[in-house]
Design a protein around this motif. Structure first.
Motif, PDB file in Angstrom:
ATOM      1  N   ARG A  75      90.299  42.514  24.857  1.00 30.28           N
ATOM      2  CA  ARG A  75      90.499  42.611  26.309  1.00 30.28           C
ATOM      3  C   ARG A  75      89.696  43.801  26.854  1.00 30.28           C
ATOM      4  NH1 ARG A  75      96.320  42.782  27.263  1.00 30.28           N
ATOM      5  NH2 ARG A  75      96.184  40.530  27.073  1.00 30.28           N
ATOM      6  N   VAL A  76      89.039  43.590  27.975  1.00 30.57           N
ATOM      7  CA  VAL A  76      88.211  44.649  28.554  1.00 30.57           C
ATOM      8  C   VAL A  76      89.110  45.577  29.364  1.00 30.57           C
ATOM      9  CG1 VAL A  76      86.190  45.173  29.951  1.00 30.57           C
ATOM     10  CG2 VAL A  76      86.289  43.028  28.661  1.00 30.57           C
ATOM     11  N   GLU A  77      89.247  46.782  28.871  1.00 26.84           N
ATOM     12  CA  GLU A  77      90.134  47.742  29.529  1.00 26.84           C
ATOM     13  C   GLU A  77      89.369  48.546  30.579  1.00 26.84           C
ATOM     14  OE1 GLU A  77      93.303  48.026  29.227  1.00 26.84           O
ATOM     15  OE2 GLU A  77      93.547  46.581  27.597  1.00 26.84           O
ATOM     16  N   ILE A  83      82.055  53.154  34.034  1.00 27.13           N
ATOM     17  CA  ILE A  83      81.306  54.137  34.831  1.00 27.13           C
ATOM     18  C   ILE A  83      81.851  54.153  36.253  1.00 27.13           C
ATOM     19  CG2 ILE A  83      79.012  54.878  35.575  1.00 27.13           C
ATOM     20  CD1 ILE A  83      77.890  52.799  33.596  1.00 27.13           C
ATOM     21  N   ASP A  84      82.103  55.315  36.741  1.00 25.13           N
ATOM     22  CA  ASP A  84      82.488  55.471  38.142  1.00 25.13           C
ATOM     23  C   ASP A  84      81.194  55.612  38.939  1.00 25.13           C
ATOM     24  OD1 ASP A  84      83.313  56.267  40.623  1.00 25.13           O
ATOM     25  OD2 ASP A  84      84.652  57.852  39.924  1.00 25.13           O
ATOM     26  N   ILE A  85      80.798  54.547  39.637  1.00 28.72           N
ATOM     27  CA  ILE A  85      79.527  54.597  40.370  1.00 28.72           C
ATOM     28  C   ILE A  85      79.731  54.934  41.841  1.00 28.72           C
ATOM     29  CG2 ILE A  85      78.504  52.871  38.833  1.00 28.72           C
ATOM     30  CD1 ILE A  85      78.666  50.910  41.282  1.00 28.72           C
ATOM     31  N   THR A 125      76.936  54.645  30.415  1.00 23.56           N
ATOM     32  CA  THR A 125      76.379  55.679  31.283  1.00 23.56           C
ATOM     33  C   THR A 125      75.151  55.126  31.979  1.00 23.56           C
ATOM     34  OG1 THR A 125      75.589  57.970  31.363  1.00 23.56           O
ATOM     35  CG2 THR A 125      74.948  56.678  29.453  1.00 23.56           C
ATOM     36  N   ILE A 126      74.807  55.699  33.101  1.00 23.21           N
ATOM     37  CA  ILE A 126      73.645  55.229  33.859  1.00 23.21           C
ATOM     38  C   ILE A 126      72.457  56.133  33.565  1.00 23.21           C
ATOM     39  CG2 ILE A 126      72.688  55.142  36.204  1.00 23.21           C
ATOM     40  CD1 ILE A 126      75.278  53.849  37.102  1.00 23.21           C
TER      41      ILE A 126
ATOM     42  N   GLY B 656      87.808  54.993  35.936  1.00 25.48           N
ATOM     43  CA  GLY B 656      86.536  55.322  35.308  1.00 25.48           C
ATOM     44  C   GLY B 656      86.677  56.263  34.130  1.00 25.48           C
ATOM     45  N   SER B 657      85.632  56.278  33.316  1.00 26.36           N
ATOM     46  CA  SER B 657      85.664  57.126  32.118  1.00 26.36           C
ATOM     47  C   SER B 657      85.487  58.587  32.510  1.00 26.36           C
ATOM     48  CB  SER B 657      84.552  56.710  31.166  1.00 26.36           C
ATOM     49  OG  SER B 657      83.295  56.872  31.783  1.00 26.36           O
TER      50      SER B 657
END
Lengths: 437, 719
Positions: A75-77, A83-85, A125-126, B656-657
């Motif tokens: 499951r994708v948690e 990433i908080d974009i 990460t970006i 977010g991470s």
């Protein structure tokens, strides 16, 4: 002796013939190589609290990148992951290969190219690959439309000025985003009309190397009564950006395209079939309600085929369309009777048969996939002969809450299997299939 | 010997008189007790601040009078106080947010001598009030005495101005880094014979705020790529002017004090950034003009013996203008490109005019039922209009909003067991009336969700109690069920960087305090004192500032339930008025306690720490005073203070991470100052260095604070 000579001659002829045949066999084309199987990562976008998209995501956008969406995946948690974009980028973006291209949220006055990878601790990460300042034409975050030309070497952007009374374009090199050329179209507004659509829709038709730009004359900027809008189809030479034709679409054919403010940065509204017929999602007013319509521009033609409607008897607006191959398209639309708010659970998936314009809801185990919230969502991706269809479980009440789930539609067989689940608590909005390399 | 005894008695009486008048005779900053040591007798009197600290409520008191010679602004002094955190968005004149025990700045009400500070004009704040006119600042934490007639939730700050009865002239001027200049003048002239008194005040502040922005992104020379540079701010000029004349009579048979007052203020501010520094502004400005007329009347024994009355009335004409009429996108080097939206609102051009008339009426009656038993009745009306029009945007329709609050409070105070036990009980009724006329961006401002006109009623109540076991140990506790009605900035926006949210609900909270305090006289002039306070705030509809991810604008929103628990404490040491050491630390744990979302799903942020707010911080200061250096009667004071703030997330931890989340980093700020005063403090010169180690500091996400700065200030006080 004569007989021996004849026999030798015959043997020689046969030998030559056999040699020739052998030689000609060697010259036959080799069997076509198997198409390269591309590896994809699936970037999943969720928003907090409410559905996002088109500047509606006020509570944050978070992205996770996973290698597969099949049911065997964990499951994708999202809690504390992804990433908080929110501060730096928009969830609306142009994508190609493994790269994203966009006017970033962080308002640097430029255009950025980036990709998502994992850092040493395994977190997404970006990584920014290029960032350039605008020259003359300045695009706002989200408010532009795009098309790729020159086999993907050049990116064309079209946007409008502050009051949406002037439409301009910029060409960027894909590799380093260098501005190659810029210009402004000479479109004029008719009397009593105050603005053009914010961005319009741009698309590239490969078969005749033409850009098609759909835009609207509007009484005033912002949300207006669609019945008052006038849609135009312009055909543009991509080399010179000269407008070759500008056709006005009658209101009974289409009042507005399905989206016009943010291009196709998030939602797909124009698709092509194998013959390069173009299909455009739009809307027109029926009994006072804005209802979806799907129009076709045949390959080689510059205007809509007025006799063809791929979305008859609409339940509501047609929001997105994606081509599945073999004359089928996946559409995401709304049932007006079940609610018209962004978070209303009134949106659903159907398969349109473009040959007879019939459509059927996507089913799993004989049951329709459930309704979803998310007017501005693009929770489906078509890649590798499969359509990955995300169904949100995001806004249900506690008792009926389900995990957001991805269903996998086989484009050839039509079979649907259940895929991976996502954690609860967020609003699932986008699947982007990105090349892994 | 007889002479010494007489002198001791006279001094003791004088000290008591001083105490009664609330004077801080020696004026040693932060002193717990004013001490005069004779050869054979030592007379001590508690300062007014100390007596306030020993009241039933959780309160900190800061003496300003003795710091006036060095302070650049009031925020400097308050920010060093236990449990208080001030977050500034930039340099001089920038917006700031003050929190008390974790409750955000707008949960805190500001008063000037008991009247709302807003009455001096919306541009007048702690940061530009002339320091010279201020005697002390009272900081009430969580529980607010009924006499304020206030709906504060997190606390209240009451600024006490100089009420001394002797004539004086007080003048100061200063200059400092980043082209900062400041001048203040205040005076009092009164005639004992006629009782007529005049009190003029003039204050001016100016700064270019051109401090260095470090590591900002700008275009290279041929504008083909971005490069990183350190560049000065270029559009952040700030000018504030304030003038006031108060005239009236004192000590008449019909009035202890009756004053009429007129004040004007003018604030001009260039705007440099939006809610974060990536949004560079180069043209937009904000101008505010205010005129205030007010009257106050005080009378002990009003109508009948034992009844004290205080009445005040005030009306303010407050006009502001926000100019946002360019579509430029600036870079930090001052260059720009032509964009397609305005600088502040990221929409069309606007030249917005705001007219916010404010009327405040306050009446306070205090009746002594018996010795140690007082009954109080307080009423306050606070009515603010909000008329908007736009001179540029033809599509903008004029609006006319009204926010009116009536607060009625009844209190009963008792002092028992010879003053060892003090109790206070109160009940407050809040009536809130909102009339919404604006309809711009209804989906953003909530204008479509509320009635055009609505009145609601809320009830609050509370109590406070203090018991002194002995001088080194006393305990106090207080509780209030409080209601905080949204202020105009939260509901109606600020006209530039804050969107309105007219659907905002009042905050409601149950506030608890339990504290200990005491003073230990170690002998030989060594005094040690301490105070600590544990607190709990159980808040519903917590009003929180959020940065809108689009446009860099802010908006205040309700968060369903927030619980804040914490503790703060302070230790002070003083040796004979020479060495002063103080340290305080604050910790609060604010958690989102909403278990389910509105849709009924488990909330992802349940029990998460409330984001975008500092939660652990401490201050330390040391000062040493030399006397008779160079000149007889002179004083040389060296001081240094240090502030540490723990980093915090901008958004909820669950979102977010950790590695990708936006954070406001840890701060270490050190300031130092030198003060030289001579001629019995008539003349003072101070040199202050702020951010001594020139560290890169942030109070808010992506909003750099100034680097190292020097400020020189001269003050003359003739009495």
């Amino acid at each position: 002796m004569e007989t021996i000579r004849k026999i030798l001659m015959m043997m020689a002829v046969v030998a030559v013939a056999m040699f020739s045949m052998a030689a000609s066999c060697e010259k036959q084309p080799e069997p076509e190589p198997e198409p390269e199987v591309k590896e994809y990562n699936f970037d999943l976008y969720v928003c907090a609290v409410k559905h996002g998209g088109m500047s509606k995501n006020k509570n944050g956008t978070y992205v996770r990148s996973v290698p597969a969406l099949t049911a065997d995946q964990p499951r994708v948690e999202f809690t504390g992951k992804g990433i908080d974009i929110t501060e730096d980028y928009t969830l609306e973006s142009i994508t190609r290969g493994k790269y994203y291209y966009q006017v970033p949220q962080k308002a640097t006055g430029g255009f950025v190219k980036f990709h998502i990878e994992r850092n040493a601790s395994g977190e997404e990460t970006i990584v920014e690959d290029a960032e350039v300042p605008f020259k003359t034409n300045v695009f706002d975050a989200r408010k532009y439309t795009h098309a790729w030309i020159d086999d993907g070497a050049t990116l064309v952007l079209i946007g409008t000025d502050a009051k949406h009374t002037s439409v301009f374009w910029t060409k960027l090199a894909e590799s380093n985003l260098a501005v190659q050329s810029e210009g402004t179209f000479n479109f004029t507004l008719p009397e009593n009309y105050g603005s053009f659509s914010t961005a319009g829709l741009l698309t590239y038709r490969k078969s005749d190397n033409k850009l098609f730009y759909f835009y609207m004359d509007k009484v005033k900027s912002g949300i207006t009564d669609a019945a008052t809008s006038v849609t135009h189809i312009t055909v543009i030479d991509p080399a010179t950006m000269n407008v070759e034709s500008n056709t006005t679409v009658p209101g009974e054919i289409m009042e507005e395209t399905a989206g016009s403010a943010y291009g196709e940065l998030m939602q797909s509204m124009i698709v092509y079939d194998e013959a390069d017929n173009m299909y455009v999602a739009g809307l027109r007013t029926i009994d006072g309600k804005e209802m979806g319509i799907l129009r076709r521009i045949k390959a080689g033609s510059k205007t809509f085929d007025t006799t063809w409607n791929g979305f008859p008897n609409p339940e509501g607006k047609l929001l997105t369309i994606q081509y599945l191959g073999e004359g089928k398209a996946l559409c995401y639309s709304r049932d007006e009777a079940l609610g018209t708010k962004i978070d209303s659970k009134s949106h659903f998936y159907s398969i349109i048969n473009l040959s007879d314009c019939s459509r059927q809801r996507v089913k799993y185990n004989g049951q329709d996939l459930q309704y979803c919230g998310g007017r501005f969502s693009q929770r489906s991706a078509v890649v590798g002969g499969k359509a990955y269809i995300g169904v949100g479980g995001e806004t249900e009440g506690l008792e009926e809450a389900t995990y957001p789930t991805i269903y996998i539609y086989d484009c050839k067989t039509g079979a649907v299997e259940k895929g991976v689940e996502l954690s609860k608590g967020f609003c699932f909005d986008i699947i982007r299939a990105m090349e892994a390399k | 010997m007889l002479f010494r005894r007489l002198l001791s008695i006279i001094l003791a009486l004088a000290s008591c008189c001083v105490c009664a008048r609330g004077q801080d005779t020696l004026g040693v900053w932060g002193m717990l007790k004013d001490t005069v040591t004779l050869e054979s007798a030592s007379v001590t009197a508690k300062s007014k601040e100390q007596r306030l600290r020993e009241g039933a409520y959780a309160v900190s008191a800061v003496g300003i009078k003795a710091q006036a010679a060095t302070l650049q602004s009031l925020t400097q002094a308050i920010d060093r106080t236990s449990g208080i955190r001030i977050r500034e968005e930039g340099g001089v004149g920038s917006d700031f947010d003050l929190s008390i025990n974790g409750m955000s700045g707008n949960s805190v009400r500001y008063f000037l001598d008991g009247m709302p500070l807003d009455a001096k004009g919306s541009g007048m704040t702690l940061s530009n009030l002339p320091v010279n006119i201020i005697e002390s600042v009272e900081i009430y934490k969580g529980v607010i005495p009924a006499s304020f007639g206030s709906d504060a939730l997190g606390g209240a700050i009451n600024i006490i101005t100089n009420r001394q009865s002797r004539n004086y002239i007080d003048f100061s001027c200063g200059a400092g880094s980043f082209h900062t200049y400041k001048a203040d003048f205040s005076a009092r002239y009164g005639s004992r014979k006629t009782g007529i008194v005049f009190k003029p005040v003039i204050s001016a502040n100016y700064s270019k705020n051109d401090y260095l922005m470090r590591g900002v992104k700008v275009r290279n020379e041929d504008h083909t790529a971005f490069v990183i540079k350190d560049l000065p701010r270029f559009h952040d000029d700030y000018l504030s002017l304030f003038a006031q004349m108060e005239a009236g009579v004192e000590n008449r048979s019909w009035a202890d004090a009756f004053f009429l007052s007129a004040s004007v203020s003018k604030i001009d501010k260039e705007l440099q950034t939006g809610a974060n520094q990536a949004n560079v502004i180069g043209m937009a400005e904000r101008h505010t003009r205010s005129l205030n007329l007010s009257a106050r009347y005080d009378k002990a024994g009003f109508l009948t013996e034992g009844l004290n009355a205080h009445f005040s009335a005030s009306h303010t004409w407050d006009n502001s203008q926000t100019i946002d009429t360019t579509y430029r996108r600036y870079y930090w080097d001052g260059t720009y490109i032509n964009g397609s939206y305005s600088e502040i609102r990221h929409r069309g051009k606007t030249l917005r005019l705001y007219e916010r008339p404010l009327t405040v009426l306050r009446g306070n009656l205090d009746y002594r039922l018996a010795e140690g038993h007082n009954l109080g009745l307080n009423y306050q009306l606070n009515r603010m209009g909000n008329r908007q029009e736009d001179l540029w945007d033809e599509d903008f329709g004029k609006t006319d909003d009204v926010l009116a609050k009536h607060i009625i409070a009844l209190s009963y105070e008792q002092s028992l067991m010879e003053g060892k036990l003090d109790n206070a009980f109160f009940v407050k009724d809040y009536i809130n009336h909102l009339k919404v006329g604006q309809n711009e961006l209804p989906s953003t401002t909530g204008a479509s969700e509320v009635k055009d006109s609505d009145t609601k009623n809320y009830l609050g109540y509370g109590m406070g109690s203090r018991y002194i076991f002995s001088e080194p140990l006393a305990v106090k506790g207080s509780y209030e069920h409080s209601v905080r009605l949204p202020i105009s900035r939260e509901v109606l926006g600020n006209g530039s960087t804050v969107y309105p949210n007219v659907a905002l609900q009042p905050e409601i909270s149950d506030n608890f305090n339990l504290g200990f305090f005491g003073t230990v006289d170690l002998g030989g002039g060594h005094l040690l004192s301490y105070e600590t306070n544990g607190f709990m705030r159980l808040v519903d509809n917590y009003i929180q500032a959020t940065v809108m991810e689009t446009e860099g604008m802010m908006q205040y929103v309700n968060v369903a339930a927030v619980h804040i628990k914490g503790v703060d404490g302070e230790v002070r040491y003083d040796w004979a008025g020479k060495l002063h050491l103080a340290m305080n630390a604050s910790y609060d744990d604010s958690r989102d306690m909403r278990e389910f979302t509105q849709a009924g799903q488990p909330s992802i942020t349940y029990k998460n720490r409330t984001p975008n707010r500092p939660w652990t911080y401490c201050n330390a200061e040391a000062a040493y005073t030399f006397r008779n250096v160079g000149l007889k009667g002179s004083r040389l004071r060296l001081s240094c203070d240090y502030q540490w703030v723990h980093w915090f997330y901008l958004t909820w931890a669950a979102y977010g991470s950790a590695s990708s989340k936006s954070k406001v980093p840890t701060q270490h700020i050190t300031n130092a100052s030198i003060l030289y005063a001579w001629a019995q403090n008539r003349y003072n010169v101070s040199l202050e260095c702020t951010n001594l180690f020139n560290v890169l500091a942030y109070d808010n996400y992506m909003l750099q604070k100034p680097g190292r700065g020097f400020y020189l200030k001269f003050r003359m006080f003739l009495q």
